[in-house]
Design an enzyme around this catalytic site. Structure first.
Site, PDB file in Angstrom:
ATOM      1  N   ASP A  92      81.470  56.331  -1.713  1.00 32.74           N
ATOM      2  CA  ASP A  92      81.059  55.890  -2.206  1.00 32.74           C
ATOM      3  C   ASP A  92      81.642  57.476  -2.631  1.00 32.74           C
ATOM      4  OD1 ASP A  92      78.100  55.935  -3.977  1.00 32.74           O
ATOM      5  OD2 ASP A  92      77.935  58.113  -2.941  1.00 32.74           O
ATOM      6  N   GLU A  94      82.066  60.866  -5.073  1.00 32.00           N
ATOM      7  CA  GLU A  94      80.705  61.777  -5.833  1.00 32.00           C
ATOM      8  C   GLU A  94      82.185  62.484  -6.952  1.00 32.00           C
ATOM      9  OE1 GLU A  94      77.705  62.253  -5.708  1.00 32.00           O
ATOM     10  OE2 GLU A  94      77.220  60.557  -3.729  1.00 32.00           O
ATOM     11  N   ALA A  95      80.979  62.768  -8.385  1.00 31.21           N
ATOM     12  CA  ALA A  95      82.073  63.257  -9.211  1.00 31.21           C
ATOM     13  C   ALA A  95      81.738  64.485 -10.034  1.00 31.21           C
ATOM     14  CB  ALA A  95      82.078  62.031 -10.397  1.00 31.21           C
ATOM     15  N   ASP A 219      81.628  52.898  -8.677  1.00 30.89           N
ATOM     16  CA  ASP A 219      82.571  53.644  -8.207  1.00 30.89           C
ATOM     17  C   ASP A 219      84.098  53.199  -8.282  1.00 30.89           C
ATOM     18  OD1 ASP A 219      81.127  55.885  -5.407  1.00 30.89           O
ATOM     19  OD2 ASP A 219      80.204  53.547  -6.495  1.00 30.89           O
ATOM     20  N   HIS A 276      72.775  62.011  -2.082  1.00 27.05           N
ATOM     21  CA  HIS A 276      73.870  62.419  -3.266  1.00 27.05           C
ATOM     22  C   HIS A 276      75.131  62.596  -2.141  1.00 27.05           C
ATOM     23  CE1 HIS A 276      71.791  60.602  -6.739  1.00 27.05           C
ATOM     24  NE2 HIS A 276      71.070  61.086  -5.866  1.00 27.05           N
ATOM     25  N   ASP A 281      76.094  58.834   1.950  1.00 29.89           N
ATOM     26  CA  ASP A 281      75.756  57.968   0.867  1.00 29.89           C
ATOM     27  C   ASP A 281      76.322  56.796   1.186  1.00 29.89           C
ATOM     28  OD1 ASP A 281      73.805  59.042  -0.193  1.00 29.89           O
ATOM     29  OD2 ASP A 281      75.552  59.132  -2.291  1.00 29.89           O
TER      30      ASP A 281
HETATM   31  P1  AMP Z   1      75.244  59.192  -6.356  1.00 30.91           P
HETATM   32  O1  AMP Z   1      76.681  57.384  -5.436  1.00 30.91           O
HETATM   33  O2  AMP Z   1      74.340  58.305  -6.121  1.00 30.91           O
HETATM   34  O3  AMP Z   1      75.228  60.453  -4.817  1.00 30.91           O
HETATM   35  O4  AMP Z   1      76.173  58.647  -7.856  1.00 30.91           O
HETATM   36  C1  AMP Z   1      77.424  59.824  -7.978  1.00 30.91           C
HETATM   37  C2  AMP Z   1      78.005  60.951  -9.196  1.00 30.91           C
HETATM   38  O5  AMP Z   1      77.018  60.408 -10.047  1.00 30.91           O
HETATM   39  C3  AMP Z   1      77.269  61.771  -8.450  1.00 30.91           C
HETATM   40  O6  AMP Z   1      78.174  62.999  -8.177  1.00 30.91           O
HETATM   41  C4  AMP Z   1      76.827  62.759  -9.653  1.00 30.91           C
HETATM   42  O7  AMP Z   1      78.328  62.633 -10.475  1.00 30.91           O
HETATM   43  C5  AMP Z   1      76.744  61.335 -10.802  1.00 30.91           C
HETATM   44  N1  AMP Z   1      75.105  61.601 -10.776  1.00 30.91           N
HETATM   45  C6  AMP Z   1      74.215  61.137  -9.667  1.00 30.91           C
HETATM   46  N2  AMP Z   1      72.993  61.196 -10.278  1.00 30.91           N
HETATM   47  C7  AMP Z   1      73.019  62.101 -11.496  1.00 30.91           C
HETATM   48  C8  AMP Z   1      72.351  63.171 -11.633  1.00 30.91           C
HETATM   49  N3  AMP Z   1      70.815  62.482 -11.839  1.00 30.91           N
HETATM   50  N4  AMP Z   1      72.483  63.117 -13.121  1.00 30.91           N
HETATM   51  C9  AMP Z   1      74.271  63.622 -13.425  1.00 30.91           C
HETATM   52  N5  AMP Z   1      74.744  63.001 -13.023  1.00 30.91           N
HETATM   53  C10 AMP Z   1      74.000  61.896 -11.702  1.00 30.91           C
HETATM   54 MG    MG Z   2      76.729  59.175  -3.853  1.00 28.18          MG
HETATM   55 MG    MG Z   3      77.178  55.992  -4.977  1.00 31.62          MG
END
Ligand code: AMP
Ligand code: MG
Ligand code: MG
Length: 295
Positions: A92, A94-95, A219, A276, A281
């Site tokens: 998973d 993160e970006a 991803d 997150h 995650d």
């Molecule tokens: P997640 O796996 O849901 O934690 O999200 C992966 C990536 O998506 C994060 O590291 C962010 O770069 C982007 N992301 C997720 N949620 C948001 C949000 N609410 N606003 C902006 N970017 C998001």
């Molecule tokens: Mg994540």
């Molecule tokens: Mg994710």
């Protein structure tokens, strides 16, 4: 058993920055065991399989529940559906991100976490056996926004001391090799250009005992594939085989899963750690995968 799992987990070296410890795994698995004893969920077995027919291109495949490959286990009448893979690797990413960013914002991977699941067909169980967390240094937006750090827990120091994406891919390959998931240490042997024909590549891929699991198609497509394309980074062929857990979840429970939290909610499981955070995650996705295989 709990003791075996604890033993197994304690043999693993401690990982940096994890808010989820091996003890949590052991506690989690003990809770699950207790729930089972109390009859809170019944055991049916299902299998995480690849859906080649639904692939949107040659390179990306999503996962579905397999109804094939089942072999009865005799007297109890219960069925154990043989898993097509001996290992699953949950990822998973993160970006980099901004609040309300436009769709063409160039996300760069900053956290590359992996959680290794091992399927023991003989004992009919699946367990978390290792995890790895790699911080990756972005090169387009080198400075993380406060929003990004707040959301992911990844700090500027984490990425500043991190590695470039190409190096992260090499580290992942070494880790896969260490676990016997790839038999050749040289990542070059797994690059698409190493194969003259698509069939040869397919054949090499079919020999590997693992598939990745991700939460949705983003991803590996939106993050990894796009960033590698933009930066002309070659990635090994095994990144083209992944199970979309949301799809498998839908096929198993016949209910739409819009997010990680909604899947956990449906299974009456709570999120462990920081949502997150890539590693947390991944661990929670791994727990959902374990439930899907066991249910
Ligand atoms: P997640 O796996 O849901 O934690 O999200 C992966 C990536 O998506 C994060 O590291 C962010 O770069 C982007 N992301 C997720 N949620 C948001 C949000 N609410 N606003 C902006 N970017 C998001
Ligand atoms: Mg994540
Ligand atoms: Mg994710």
């Amino acid at each position: 058993s709990k003791a075996q799992l604890q033993n197994q987990l304690q043999q693993q070296p401690p990982r940096r920055h994890s808010s989820f410890t091996p003890q949590d795994h052991a506690q989690y698995s003990a809770q699950q065991q207790q729930q089972q004893q109390q009859g809170l969920h019944t055991k049916r077995r299902s299998s995480l399989d690849m859906d080649r027919s639904s692939s949107s291109s040659n390179h990306f495949v999503g996962g579905v529940l397999s109804s094939s490959d089942s072999c009865g286990n005799g007297s109890s009448g219960r069925q154990f559906k043989k898993q097509p893979f001996r290992f699953y690797v949950v990822v998973d990413f993160e970006a980099t991100c901004q609040e309300n960013s436009s769709p063409d914002y160039e996300h760069e991977i900053i956290e590359f976490p992996l959680v290794l699941l091992k399927v023991d067909s003989r004992r009919q169980q699946v367990s978390v056996v290792d995890q790895l967390r790699i911080f990756v240094r972005p090169t387009v937006n080198e400075k993380l926004t406060d929003f990004c750090t707040k959301l992911t827990g990844v700090t500027q120091e984490d990425v500043d001391s991190g590695v470039l994406l190409s190096e992260a891919l090499t580290q992942v390959h070494t880790w896969l090799f260490h676990h016997g998931l790839v038999t050749i240490d040289d990542m070059g042997q797994f690059m698409p250009q190493h194969y003259k024909h698509y069939d040869q590549m397919r054949c090499a891929l079919d020999k590997l005992p693992f598939a990745f699991i991700t939460d949705g198609p983003y991803d590996f497509y939106s993050f990894l594939h796009r960033e590698c394309e933009r930066k002309s980074i070659q990635k090994p062929i095994y990144y083209s085989r992944w199970v979309n857990i949301r799809k498998t979840f839908h096929d198993t429970y016949r209910t739409k899963a819009f997010s990680l939290l909604s899947m956990l909610n449906h299974l009456k499981m709570s999120f462990k750690g920081k949502h997150h955070s890539g590693l947390d995650d991944s661990i929670n996705i791994a727990h959902i995968a374990v439930r899907i295989i066991e249910d």
